[in-house]
Design a protein around this motif. Structure first.
Motif, short mmCIF file in Angstrom:
data_model
loop_
_atom_site.label_atom_id
_atom_site.label_comp_id
_atom_site.label_asym_id
_atom_site.label_seq_id
_atom_site.Cartn_x
_atom_site.Cartn_y
_atom_site.Cartn_z
N HIS A 177 0.85 -1.19 0.00
CA HIS A 177 0.00 0.00 0.00
C HIS A 177 0.89 1.24 0.00
N GLY A 178 0.41 2.30 -0.65
CA GLY A 178 1.19 3.53 -0.72
C GLY A 178 1.54 4.11 0.64
N ALA A 179 0.62 4.02 1.59
CA ALA A 179 0.90 4.55 2.93
C ALA A 179 2.01 3.76 3.62
N ASP A 180 2.01 2.43 3.45
CA ASP A 180 3.07 1.61 4.04
C ASP A 180 4.41 1.86 3.34
N LEU A 181 4.36 2.09 2.03
CA LEU A 181 5.60 2.39 1.31
C LEU A 181 6.16 3.74 1.75
N ALA A 182 5.28 4.70 2.02
CA ALA A 182 5.74 6.00 2.51
C ALA A 182 6.45 5.85 3.85
N VAL A 183 5.91 5.01 4.73
CA VAL A 183 6.54 4.76 6.02
C VAL A 183 7.91 4.11 5.82
N ALA A 184 7.96 3.09 4.95
CA ALA A 184 9.22 2.39 4.70
C ALA A 184 10.27 3.33 4.10
N THR A 185 9.83 4.23 3.22
CA THR A 185 10.75 5.20 2.61
C THR A 185 11.31 6.14 3.67
N ALA A 186 10.45 6.67 4.50
CA ALA A 186 10.90 7.58 5.56
C ALA A 186 11.82 6.86 6.55
N ASP A 187 11.51 5.61 6.85
CA ASP A 187 12.37 4.83 7.74
C ASP A 187 13.75 4.61 7.11
N ALA A 188 13.77 4.31 5.81
CA ALA A 188 15.05 4.09 5.12
C ALA A 188 15.90 5.35 5.12
N VAL A 189 15.25 6.49 4.93
CA VAL A 189 15.98 7.77 4.97
C VAL A 189 16.52 8.02 6.37
N GLU A 190 15.69 7.78 7.37
CA GLU A 190 16.11 8.01 8.75
C GLU A 190 17.29 7.13 9.13
N ALA A 191 17.29 5.89 8.59
CA ALA A 191 18.40 4.96 8.87
C ALA A 191 19.61 5.24 7.99
N GLN A 192 19.48 6.20 7.06
CA GLN A 192 20.53 6.55 6.12
C GLN A 192 20.94 5.36 5.25
N ASP A 193 19.97 4.53 4.93
CA ASP A 193 20.22 3.40 4.04
C ASP A 193 20.58 3.91 2.65
N ALA A 194 21.51 3.23 1.99
CA ALA A 194 21.80 3.55 0.60
C ALA A 194 20.76 2.92 -0.33
N TRP A 195 20.27 1.75 0.07
CA TRP A 195 19.32 1.02 -0.78
C TRP A 195 18.42 0.19 0.13
N ARG A 196 17.13 0.14 -0.19
CA ARG A 196 16.22 -0.72 0.55
C ARG A 196 15.17 -1.30 -0.39
N ASP A 197 15.11 -2.63 -0.48
CA ASP A 197 14.04 -3.30 -1.21
C ASP A 197 12.81 -3.35 -0.31
N VAL A 198 11.65 -3.08 -0.88
CA VAL A 198 10.44 -2.96 -0.07
C VAL A 198 9.28 -3.69 -0.72
N GLY A 199 8.61 -4.54 0.07
CA GLY A 199 7.37 -5.17 -0.35
C GLY A 199 6.36 -5.10 0.78
N GLY A 200 5.16 -5.56 0.49
CA GLY A 200 4.11 -5.56 1.50
C GLY A 200 4.19 -6.76 2.42
N PRO A 201 3.24 -6.88 3.35
CA PRO A 201 3.31 -7.94 4.36
C PRO A 201 2.94 -9.32 3.85
N ASP A 202 2.24 -9.42 2.71
CA ASP A 202 1.73 -10.70 2.23
C ASP A 202 2.29 -11.03 0.86
N VAL A 203 2.79 -12.26 0.71
CA VAL A 203 3.32 -12.73 -0.57
C VAL A 203 2.25 -13.58 -1.26
N PHE A 204 2.00 -13.27 -2.54
CA PHE A 204 1.00 -13.98 -3.33
C PHE A 204 1.65 -14.57 -4.58
N THR A 205 1.15 -15.71 -5.02
CA THR A 205 1.37 -16.09 -6.41
C THR A 205 0.34 -15.35 -7.24
N HIS A 206 0.53 -15.31 -8.56
CA HIS A 206 -0.46 -14.66 -9.41
C HIS A 206 -1.80 -15.39 -9.32
#
Length: 296
Positions: A177-206
Protein backbone atom coordinates in the motif's frame (compact mmCIF):
# COMPACT_ATOMS: atom_id res chain seq x y z
CA UNK A 1 11.88 22.07 12.02
CA UNK A 2 13.36 19.94 9.24
CA UNK A 3 12.20 20.63 5.72
CA UNK A 4 11.45 18.00 3.07
CA UNK A 5 10.84 18.68 -0.60
CA UNK A 6 8.66 16.05 -2.28
CA UNK A 7 8.59 15.66 -6.07
CA UNK A 8 5.73 13.75 -7.64
CA UNK A 9 3.51 14.95 -4.79
CA UNK A 10 0.24 14.78 -6.73
CA UNK A 11 0.62 11.09 -7.56
CA UNK A 12 -0.53 8.01 -5.67
CA UNK A 13 2.66 7.58 -3.63
CA UNK A 14 3.51 11.27 -3.44
CA UNK A 15 0.36 12.09 -1.51
CA UNK A 16 1.15 9.37 1.01
CA UNK A 17 4.72 10.66 1.35
CA UNK A 18 3.49 14.17 2.09
CA UNK A 19 1.08 12.87 4.73
CA UNK A 20 3.73 10.66 6.34
CA UNK A 21 6.30 13.43 6.62
CA UNK A 22 3.72 15.80 8.07
CA UNK A 23 2.85 13.11 10.62
CA UNK A 24 6.53 12.95 11.55
CA UNK A 25 6.67 16.68 12.18
CA UNK A 26 8.52 17.81 9.05
CA UNK A 27 7.75 20.99 7.13
CA UNK A 28 6.54 19.58 3.80
CA UNK A 29 7.14 21.38 0.51
CA UNK A 30 5.30 19.74 -2.38
CA UNK A 31 6.36 20.23 -5.99
CA UNK A 32 3.34 20.49 -8.29
CA UNK A 33 2.92 21.30 -11.95
CA UNK A 34 -0.25 23.24 -11.15
CA UNK A 35 -2.19 23.90 -7.97
CA UNK A 36 -4.58 20.98 -7.35
CA UNK A 37 -8.23 21.97 -7.00
CA UNK A 38 -9.43 18.64 -5.58
CA UNK A 39 -7.99 16.18 -3.07
CA UNK A 40 -5.72 18.70 -1.33
CA UNK A 41 -2.17 17.58 -0.58
CA UNK A 42 -0.97 17.33 3.03
CA UNK A 43 1.73 19.94 2.56
CA UNK A 44 2.77 23.14 4.32
CA UNK A 45 3.80 24.74 1.06
CA UNK A 46 3.05 24.11 -2.62
CA UNK A 47 5.72 25.04 -5.15
CA UNK A 48 4.66 25.28 -8.77
CA UNK A 49 7.45 24.41 -11.20
CA UNK A 50 8.27 22.14 -14.12
CA UNK A 51 10.96 19.61 -13.22
CA UNK A 52 11.63 19.17 -16.94
CA UNK A 53 12.62 22.87 -17.11
CA UNK A 54 15.69 23.53 -14.92
CA UNK A 55 15.20 27.30 -14.96
CA UNK A 56 11.94 26.94 -13.02
CA UNK A 57 13.70 25.01 -10.24
CA UNK A 58 16.24 27.67 -9.29
CA UNK A 59 16.09 28.49 -5.60
CA UNK A 60 13.13 26.27 -4.72
CA UNK A 61 15.25 23.94 -2.55
CA UNK A 62 17.03 26.61 -0.55
CA UNK A 63 16.93 25.64 3.13
CA UNK A 64 15.70 22.11 2.37
CA UNK A 65 17.20 19.21 4.32
CA UNK A 66 15.82 16.32 2.26
CA UNK A 67 14.43 15.74 -1.22
CA UNK A 68 12.22 12.71 -1.86
CA UNK A 69 11.31 12.01 -5.48
CA UNK A 70 8.76 9.55 -6.78
CA UNK A 71 8.56 11.57 -9.99
CA UNK A 72 7.89 9.47 -13.05
CA UNK A 73 5.30 8.73 -15.69
CA UNK A 74 3.24 5.65 -16.36
CA UNK A 75 1.64 7.00 -19.52
CA UNK A 76 3.38 9.40 -21.86
CA UNK A 77 1.52 12.71 -22.08
CA UNK A 78 2.35 16.18 -23.35
CA UNK A 79 4.84 14.64 -25.75
CA UNK A 80 7.13 13.64 -22.86
CA UNK A 81 8.65 10.19 -22.46
CA UNK A 82 10.50 8.25 -19.80
CA UNK A 83 13.86 9.80 -20.62
CA UNK A 84 12.36 13.27 -20.33
CA UNK A 85 10.81 12.67 -16.90
CA UNK A 86 12.09 9.54 -15.12
CA UNK A 87 15.66 10.39 -16.11
CA UNK A 88 16.15 14.05 -17.04
CA UNK A 89 13.56 15.70 -14.76
CA UNK A 90 14.91 13.79 -11.77
CA UNK A 91 18.46 14.68 -12.78
CA UNK A 92 17.41 18.35 -12.90
CA UNK A 93 16.15 17.97 -9.33
CA UNK A 94 19.47 16.45 -8.21
CA UNK A 95 21.45 19.29 -9.78
CA UNK A 96 19.32 21.85 -7.93
CA UNK A 97 19.69 19.84 -4.71
CA UNK A 98 23.47 19.94 -5.16
CA UNK A 99 23.41 23.70 -5.68
CA UNK A 100 21.19 24.21 -2.61
CA UNK A 101 23.35 22.05 -0.35
CA UNK A 102 20.61 19.49 0.37
CA UNK A 103 21.88 16.75 2.71
CA UNK A 104 20.09 13.73 1.22
CA UNK A 105 18.12 12.78 -1.89
CA UNK A 106 15.75 9.78 -1.71
CA UNK A 107 14.40 8.20 -4.88
CA UNK A 108 11.69 5.59 -5.39
CA UNK A 109 12.97 3.16 -8.02
CA UNK A 110 11.73 -0.35 -8.87
CA UNK A 111 12.62 -3.80 -7.57
CA UNK A 112 14.88 -6.05 -9.67
CA UNK A 113 15.65 -3.27 -12.10
CA UNK A 114 18.72 -5.04 -13.49
CA UNK A 115 16.55 -7.88 -14.79
CA UNK A 116 14.13 -5.40 -16.34
CA UNK A 117 16.80 -3.30 -18.05
CA UNK A 118 15.27 -3.85 -21.50
CA UNK A 119 12.06 -2.07 -20.42
CA UNK A 120 12.27 1.61 -21.45
CA UNK A 121 10.75 2.93 -18.22
CA UNK A 122 13.16 0.92 -16.07
CA UNK A 123 16.13 1.80 -18.28
CA UNK A 124 15.45 5.51 -17.76
CA UNK A 125 15.05 5.07 -14.00
CA UNK A 126 18.23 3.01 -13.75
CA UNK A 127 20.21 5.59 -15.72
CA UNK A 128 19.05 8.25 -13.27
CA UNK A 129 20.02 6.08 -10.29
CA UNK A 130 23.51 5.76 -11.75
CA UNK A 131 23.75 9.57 -11.90
CA UNK A 132 22.37 9.92 -8.37
CA UNK A 133 25.03 7.56 -7.02
CA UNK A 134 27.71 9.80 -8.57
CA UNK A 135 26.26 12.93 -6.96
CA UNK A 136 27.89 14.43 -3.86
CA UNK A 137 24.44 14.46 -2.23
CA UNK A 138 23.89 11.39 -0.01
CA UNK A 139 21.35 9.06 -1.60
CA UNK A 140 18.71 6.63 -0.43
CA UNK A 141 17.14 4.43 -3.10
CA UNK A 142 13.94 2.58 -2.31
CA UNK A 143 12.96 -0.27 -4.64
CA UNK A 144 9.33 -1.38 -4.19
CA UNK A 145 7.72 -4.46 -5.70
CA UNK A 146 4.40 -3.06 -6.88
CA UNK A 147 1.57 -0.96 -5.52
CA UNK A 148 -1.85 -2.06 -4.31
CA UNK A 149 -3.24 0.33 -6.92
CA UNK A 150 -1.69 -1.82 -9.67
CA UNK A 151 -3.37 -4.96 -8.33
CA UNK A 152 -6.79 -3.53 -9.12
CA UNK A 153 -6.44 -5.08 -12.58
CA UNK A 154 -6.97 -8.51 -11.04
CA UNK A 155 -10.18 -7.31 -9.42
CA UNK A 156 -11.35 -5.75 -12.69
CA UNK A 157 -10.80 -9.02 -14.54
CA UNK A 158 -12.59 -10.96 -11.81
CA UNK A 159 -15.54 -8.59 -12.09
CA UNK A 160 -15.68 -9.32 -15.80
CA UNK A 161 -16.00 -13.02 -14.94
CA UNK A 162 -12.54 -14.43 -15.71
CA UNK A 163 -8.90 -13.78 -14.86
CA UNK A 164 -6.30 -14.51 -17.54
CA UNK A 165 -2.80 -15.49 -16.42
CA UNK A 166 0.37 -16.35 -18.31
CA UNK A 167 2.28 -19.56 -17.62
CA UNK A 168 1.52 -21.56 -14.50
CA UNK A 169 0.55 -18.56 -12.34
CA UNK A 170 3.20 -19.37 -9.74
CA UNK A 171 5.36 -16.24 -9.97
CA UNK A 172 5.23 -14.33 -6.68
CA UNK A 173 4.79 -10.73 -5.60
CA UNK A 174 4.18 -8.91 -2.33
CA UNK A 175 2.59 -5.60 -3.34
CA UNK A 176 2.48 -2.73 -0.88
CA UNK A 177 0.00 0.00 0.00
CA UNK A 178 1.19 3.53 -0.72
CA UNK A 179 0.90 4.55 2.93
CA UNK A 180 3.07 1.61 4.04
CA UNK A 181 5.60 2.39 1.31
CA UNK A 182 5.74 6.00 2.51
CA UNK A 183 6.54 4.76 6.02
CA UNK A 184 9.22 2.39 4.70
CA UNK A 185 10.75 5.20 2.61
CA UNK A 186 10.90 7.58 5.56
CA UNK A 187 12.37 4.83 7.74
CA UNK A 188 15.05 4.09 5.12
CA UNK A 189 15.98 7.77 4.97
CA UNK A 190 16.11 8.01 8.75
CA UNK A 191 18.40 4.96 8.87
CA UNK A 192 20.53 6.55 6.12
CA UNK A 193 20.22 3.40 4.04
CA UNK A 194 21.80 3.55 0.60
CA UNK A 195 19.32 1.02 -0.78
CA UNK A 196 16.22 -0.72 0.55
CA UNK A 197 14.04 -3.30 -1.21
CA UNK A 198 10.44 -2.96 -0.07
CA UNK A 199 7.37 -5.17 -0.35
CA UNK A 200 4.11 -5.56 1.50
CA UNK A 201 3.31 -7.94 4.36
CA UNK A 202 1.73 -10.70 2.23
CA UNK A 203 3.32 -12.73 -0.57
CA UNK A 204 1.00 -13.98 -3.33
CA UNK A 205 1.37 -16.09 -6.41
CA UNK A 206 -0.46 -14.66 -9.41
CA UNK A 207 -2.98 -17.48 -9.01
CA UNK A 208 -3.54 -16.49 -5.38
CA UNK A 209 -4.10 -12.86 -6.44
CA UNK A 210 -6.79 -14.01 -8.86
CA UNK A 211 -8.39 -16.18 -6.20
CA UNK A 212 -8.38 -13.28 -3.73
CA UNK A 213 -10.11 -11.06 -6.28
CA UNK A 214 -12.87 -13.62 -6.83
CA UNK A 215 -13.17 -14.25 -3.08
CA UNK A 216 -13.66 -10.52 -2.50
CA UNK A 217 -16.58 -10.67 -4.92
CA UNK A 218 -17.93 -13.81 -3.28
CA UNK A 219 -17.61 -15.67 -6.58
CA UNK A 220 -15.91 -18.97 -7.41
CA UNK A 221 -12.65 -18.49 -9.31
CA UNK A 222 -12.59 -18.73 -13.09
CA UNK A 223 -8.94 -18.58 -14.16
CA UNK A 224 -7.49 -19.33 -17.57
CA UNK A 225 -3.77 -20.07 -17.85
CA UNK A 226 -2.32 -19.01 -21.21
CA UNK A 227 0.95 -20.48 -22.49
CA UNK A 228 3.79 -18.07 -21.78
CA UNK A 229 4.55 -17.86 -25.50
CA UNK A 230 1.59 -15.47 -25.80
CA UNK A 231 3.24 -13.10 -23.33
CA UNK A 232 6.47 -13.23 -25.29
CA UNK A 233 4.64 -12.62 -28.55
CA UNK A 234 2.91 -9.59 -27.06
CA UNK A 235 6.28 -8.19 -25.97
CA UNK A 236 7.60 -8.67 -29.49
CA UNK A 237 4.63 -6.77 -30.98
CA UNK A 238 4.37 -3.96 -28.42
CA UNK A 239 7.07 -1.69 -29.91
CA UNK A 240 4.66 -1.18 -32.81
CA UNK A 241 1.95 0.14 -30.46
CA UNK A 242 1.62 3.81 -29.38
CA UNK A 243 4.08 4.74 -26.63
CA UNK A 244 1.33 5.48 -24.10
CA UNK A 245 0.25 1.83 -24.44
CA UNK A 246 3.52 0.05 -25.09
CA UNK A 247 5.45 1.62 -22.21
CA UNK A 248 3.29 0.45 -19.29
CA UNK A 249 2.44 -2.85 -21.02
CA UNK A 250 6.09 -3.77 -21.58
CA UNK A 251 6.85 -3.26 -17.90
CA UNK A 252 3.79 -5.23 -16.82
CA UNK A 253 4.47 -8.17 -19.14
CA UNK A 254 8.17 -8.35 -18.25
CA UNK A 255 7.49 -8.13 -14.51
CA UNK A 256 4.99 -10.99 -14.77
CA UNK A 257 7.82 -13.34 -15.70
CA UNK A 258 9.87 -12.89 -12.51
CA UNK A 259 9.31 -13.03 -8.77
CA UNK A 260 8.82 -9.51 -7.37
CA UNK A 261 9.25 -10.10 -3.64
CA UNK A 262 10.85 -7.49 -1.40
CA UNK A 263 11.50 -7.31 2.32
CA UNK A 264 8.14 -7.33 4.09
CA UNK A 265 6.90 -4.02 5.43
CA UNK A 266 3.58 -2.57 6.48
CA UNK A 267 0.32 -3.52 8.10
CA UNK A 268 -2.20 -3.06 5.30
CA UNK A 269 -3.51 -6.07 3.42
CA UNK A 270 -4.62 -6.41 -0.18
CA UNK A 271 -7.99 -7.91 0.77
CA UNK A 272 -8.81 -4.67 2.60
CA UNK A 273 -7.82 -2.69 -0.50
CA UNK A 274 -10.08 -4.80 -2.73
CA UNK A 275 -12.93 -4.33 -0.25
CA UNK A 276 -12.39 -0.56 -0.35
CA UNK A 277 -12.47 -0.53 -4.15
CA UNK A 278 -15.68 -2.55 -4.19
CA UNK A 279 -17.32 -0.32 -1.61
CA UNK A 280 -16.37 2.77 -3.61
CA UNK A 281 -17.94 1.24 -6.73
CA UNK A 282 -21.13 0.39 -4.87
CA UNK A 283 -20.42 -3.35 -4.82
CA UNK A 284 -20.40 -4.60 -1.23
CA UNK A 285 -17.50 -6.97 -0.45
CA UNK A 286 -18.51 -10.49 0.47
CA UNK A 287 -17.10 -13.14 2.75
CA UNK A 288 -14.52 -15.33 0.97
CA UNK A 289 -15.60 -18.75 -0.25
CA UNK A 290 -13.40 -21.81 -0.41
CA UNK A 291 -11.38 -21.53 -3.60
CA UNK A 292 -9.18 -23.82 -5.54
CA UNK A 293 -6.93 -23.65 -8.57
CA UNK A 294 -8.94 -23.94 -11.72
CA UNK A 295 -8.32 -23.70 -15.41
CA UNK A 296 -11.98 -23.93 -16.33
Amino acid sequence: MKRVFIAGATGYLGRHLCAEYQRRGWYVIALVRKTPHADPIAADQLVTAQATEPATLKGIMDGVDLVVSCLGITRQVDGLGYWDVDYQANLNLVREAERAGVERFAYVHVLRAAELADVPMVAAKSAFVAELKRSPVAATIVAPTGYFSDMGDFLTMAQSGRVWLFGDGEKRINPIHGADLAVATADAVEAQDAWRDVGGPDVFTHTALAQLAFASLGNPPRITFLPDVFRRMALWLLPCAPRRISGPARFFLRALAIDMVGTRHGTRHLKEHFDTLLAASGTPPRAPRQTDRSGS
